[in-house]
Design a protein around this motif. Structure first.
Motif, mmCIF file in Angstrom:
data_model
loop_
_atom_site.group_PDB
_atom_site.id
_atom_site.type_symbol
_atom_site.label_atom_id
_atom_site.label_comp_id
_atom_site.label_asym_id
_atom_site.label_seq_id
_atom_site.Cartn_x
_atom_site.Cartn_y
_atom_site.Cartn_z
ATOM 1 N N SER A 125 0.818 -1.213 0.000
ATOM 2 C CA SER A 125 0.000 0.000 0.000
ATOM 3 C C SER A 125 0.852 1.264 0.000
ATOM 4 O O SER A 125 0.423 2.310 -0.488
ATOM 5 C CB SER A 125 -0.935 0.002 1.217
ATOM 6 O OG SER A 125 -0.183 -0.075 2.420
ATOM 7 N N ASP A 126 2.074 1.171 0.534
ATOM 8 C CA ASP A 126 2.961 2.341 0.555
ATOM 9 C C ASP A 126 3.945 2.350 -0.613
ATOM 10 O O ASP A 126 4.824 3.204 -0.698
ATOM 11 C CB ASP A 126 3.724 2.407 1.879
ATOM 12 C CG ASP A 126 4.632 1.206 2.100
ATOM 13 O OD1 ASP A 126 4.646 0.285 1.243
ATOM 14 O OD2 ASP A 126 5.324 1.168 3.139
ATOM 15 N N GLY A 127 3.811 1.396 -1.513
ATOM 16 C CA GLY A 127 4.681 1.354 -2.690
ATOM 17 C C GLY A 127 6.036 0.729 -2.453
ATOM 18 O O GLY A 127 6.872 0.702 -3.359
ATOM 19 N N SER A 128 6.267 0.208 -1.260
ATOM 20 C CA SER A 128 7.577 -0.383 -0.961
ATOM 21 C C SER A 128 7.712 -1.766 -1.609
ATOM 22 O O SER A 128 6.737 -2.345 -2.107
ATOM 23 C CB SER A 128 7.780 -0.484 0.547
ATOM 24 O OG SER A 128 6.769 -1.282 1.140
ATOM 25 N N LYS A 129 8.907 -2.293 -1.570
ATOM 26 C CA LYS A 129 9.209 -3.567 -2.210
ATOM 27 C C LYS A 129 8.633 -4.734 -1.409
ATOM 28 O O LYS A 129 8.904 -4.862 -0.214
ATOM 29 C CB LYS A 129 10.728 -3.723 -2.342
ATOM 30 C CG LYS A 129 11.185 -5.031 -2.944
ATOM 31 C CD LYS A 129 12.703 -5.076 -2.984
ATOM 32 C CE LYS A 129 13.201 -6.413 -3.488
ATOM 33 N NZ LYS A 129 14.677 -6.480 -3.513
ATOM 34 N N VAL A 130 7.850 -5.575 -2.056
ATOM 35 C CA VAL A 130 7.306 -6.750 -1.371
ATOM 36 C C VAL A 130 7.548 -8.046 -2.152
ATOM 37 O O VAL A 130 7.279 -9.124 -1.657
ATOM 38 C CB VAL A 130 5.786 -6.610 -1.110
ATOM 39 C CG1 VAL A 130 5.509 -5.517 -0.093
ATOM 40 C CG2 VAL A 130 5.018 -6.362 -2.400
ATOM 41 N N MET A 131 8.057 -7.915 -3.385
ATOM 42 C CA MET A 131 8.322 -9.112 -4.175
ATOM 43 C C MET A 131 9.813 -9.244 -4.453
ATOM 44 O O MET A 131 10.502 -8.252 -4.670
ATOM 45 C CB MET A 131 7.544 -9.073 -5.493
ATOM 46 C CG MET A 131 6.034 -9.106 -5.324
ATOM 47 S SD MET A 131 5.161 -9.479 -6.870
ATOM 48 C CE MET A 131 5.579 -11.208 -7.090
ATOM 49 N N ARG A 132 10.273 -10.478 -4.420
ATOM 50 C CA ARG A 132 11.682 -10.768 -4.650
ATOM 51 C C ARG A 132 11.804 -11.778 -5.787
ATOM 52 O O ARG A 132 10.827 -12.425 -6.151
ATOM 53 C CB ARG A 132 12.328 -11.325 -3.374
ATOM 54 C CG ARG A 132 12.216 -10.396 -2.171
ATOM 55 C CD ARG A 132 12.755 -11.071 -0.926
ATOM 56 N NE ARG A 132 11.948 -12.218 -0.525
ATOM 57 C CZ ARG A 132 10.880 -12.126 0.265
ATOM 58 N NH1 ARG A 132 10.490 -10.957 0.719
ATOM 59 N NH2 ARG A 132 10.195 -13.192 0.590
ATOM 60 N N ARG A 188 6.200 4.429 -7.935
ATOM 61 C CA ARG A 188 7.047 3.874 -9.003
ATOM 62 C C ARG A 188 6.707 2.415 -9.297
ATOM 63 O O ARG A 188 6.536 2.020 -10.459
ATOM 64 C CB ARG A 188 8.523 3.990 -8.612
ATOM 65 C CG ARG A 188 9.484 3.410 -9.646
ATOM 66 C CD ARG A 188 10.910 3.738 -9.297
ATOM 67 N NE ARG A 188 11.325 3.168 -8.034
ATOM 68 C CZ ARG A 188 11.820 1.933 -7.896
ATOM 69 N NH1 ARG A 188 11.942 1.146 -8.952
ATOM 70 N NH2 ARG A 188 12.184 1.487 -6.711
ATOM 71 N N ARG A 189 6.597 1.606 -8.261
ATOM 72 C CA ARG A 189 6.298 0.186 -8.465
ATOM 73 C C ARG A 189 4.875 -0.019 -8.960
ATOM 74 O O ARG A 189 4.595 -0.947 -9.722
ATOM 75 C CB ARG A 189 6.551 -0.599 -7.179
ATOM 76 C CG ARG A 189 8.026 -0.689 -6.808
ATOM 77 C CD ARG A 189 8.252 -1.532 -5.566
ATOM 78 N NE ARG A 189 9.672 -1.598 -5.234
ATOM 79 C CZ ARG A 189 10.309 -0.681 -4.507
ATOM 80 N NH1 ARG A 189 9.643 0.360 -4.026
ATOM 81 N NH2 ARG A 189 11.607 -0.811 -4.253
ATOM 82 N N TRP A 190 3.964 0.845 -8.523
ATOM 83 C CA TRP A 190 2.595 0.737 -9.017
ATOM 84 C C TRP A 190 2.548 0.987 -10.525
ATOM 85 O O TRP A 190 1.809 0.317 -11.246
ATOM 86 C CB TRP A 190 1.694 1.739 -8.288
ATOM 87 C CG TRP A 190 1.392 1.366 -6.866
ATOM 88 C CD1 TRP A 190 2.083 0.489 -6.088
ATOM 89 C CD2 TRP A 190 0.314 1.854 -6.066
ATOM 90 N NE1 TRP A 190 1.516 0.420 -4.836
ATOM 91 C CE2 TRP A 190 0.422 1.246 -4.797
ATOM 92 C CE3 TRP A 190 -0.710 2.773 -6.291
ATOM 93 C CZ2 TRP A 190 -0.462 1.514 -3.760
ATOM 94 C CZ3 TRP A 190 -1.608 3.039 -5.256
ATOM 95 C CH2 TRP A 190 -1.484 2.408 -4.012
#
Length: 299
Positions: free
Chosen positions: A100-107, A257-259
């Motif tokens: 929800s905050d656009g941070s990295k969650v996938m590796r 950015r990730r969105w």
């Protein structure tokens, strides 16, 4: 129409009506075939390929029997998962999980590759849901994840080829949710990018150059457009420089950015037109403003 109906008929006025009708039909058919061939050749010569809409599964019919059997078992195990777990699994495979905050969650291939505590996904209901809950309820998740990873080494996308309808729905819902959540200017930038309506101040297109990127999870996506120097027309009729969109408010670039990457990935999966059709009113308004601006720049 006069060329087809009047002129060719004159030499045949004294011939039987049946012959005239036959030749007229023949000429029409020849014209149609010629147009089709011209369109196809023209498309090839300009590197414009017409793609069918929606997710395009890979062909698995040519896989050896042993692989076919293994593939069938993997698909059955995935389909046995609860509905939300299955949707979350597909989102992870497609690279569509987000924070929800656009941070990295996938590796990249971490097995499983998604942060179970912070990640969200959008399924068939169109609303964001906690990835961790769906992951826990999918009892065979790790087994299916590992098996899919191995199958991808044999033929990438083979497992996903059995879930076209689910993928079409999930991809559209994901793109629609993210585009609705971002600021208007950013949504318009993404829509203008997909619609190839970016331009330079001399009136020339800024949508010709293709960029290829690899997401942090290892999934690739591509898009056309010059975000550094390009401009676009918002649905409000105002001209906006693409790059400045991210700096209108502090922290906007890092948050979204990730969105943006996910939205462009969605367009790669189902086609630009499918995503554009999710926002028909805004796209139509932007096209009208774009046409007016182009006429001004080219005077």
């Amino acid at each position: 129409m006069n060329t087809l109906s009047d002129e060719p008929a004159k030499p045949l006025q004294e011939e039987p009506a049946k012959t005239a009708r036959f030749l007229s039909l023949k000429m029409v058919l020849s014209l149609v075939v010629g147009l089709v061939i011209g369109i196809v050749i023209g498309g090839i010569s300009t590197c414009i390929l017409l793609k069918p809409e929606g997710y395009q599964p890979v062909n698995v019919s040519d896989m050896p029997d042993g692989q076919q059997k293994l593939l069938s078992e993997i698909v059955k195990d995935i389909k046995k998962m609860p509905a939300q777990s299955q949707e979350a699994f597909l989102c992870e495979q497609l690279g569509l999980c987000f924070a929800s905050d656009g941070s990295k969650v996938m590796r990249r291939y971490a097995g499983p590759a998604t942060d179970n505590t912070r990640a969200s996904f959008v399924g068939r209901n169109g609303r964001p849901q906690p990835f961790g809950k769906a992951w826990k309820e999918g009892k065979s998740w790790k087994k299916c994840y590992d098996a899919t990873l191995q199958m991808d080494k044999l033929k990438e996308g083979a497992v996903l080829s059995f879930f076209k309808d689910d993928i079409d729905c999930i991809v559209c819902n994901t793109a629609k949710y993210l585009l609705q959540e971002v600021p208007d200017e950013l949504r318009w930038l993404l829509l203008a990018t997909l619609d190839k309506k970016l331009y330079h101040q001399d009136g020339k297109s800024a949508s010709e150059q293709m960029h290829k990127y690899s997401m942090e999870c290892g999934v690739d996506f591509a898009y056309y457009g010059d975000w550094e120097k390009g401009y676009f027309m918002g649905a409000n009729g105002k001209e906006i420089k693409a790059w400045k969109v991210f700096f209108l408010k502090a922290g906007r670039f890092e948050r979204y950015r990730r969105w943006c990457d996910i939205v462009r990935r969605c367009a790669n999966l189902v086609g630009d037109k499918v995503i554009l059709d999710l926002f028909p009113d805004e796209v139509e308004a932007m096209r009208e403003h774009y046409a007016k601006r182009q006429s001004q720049l080219k005077k």
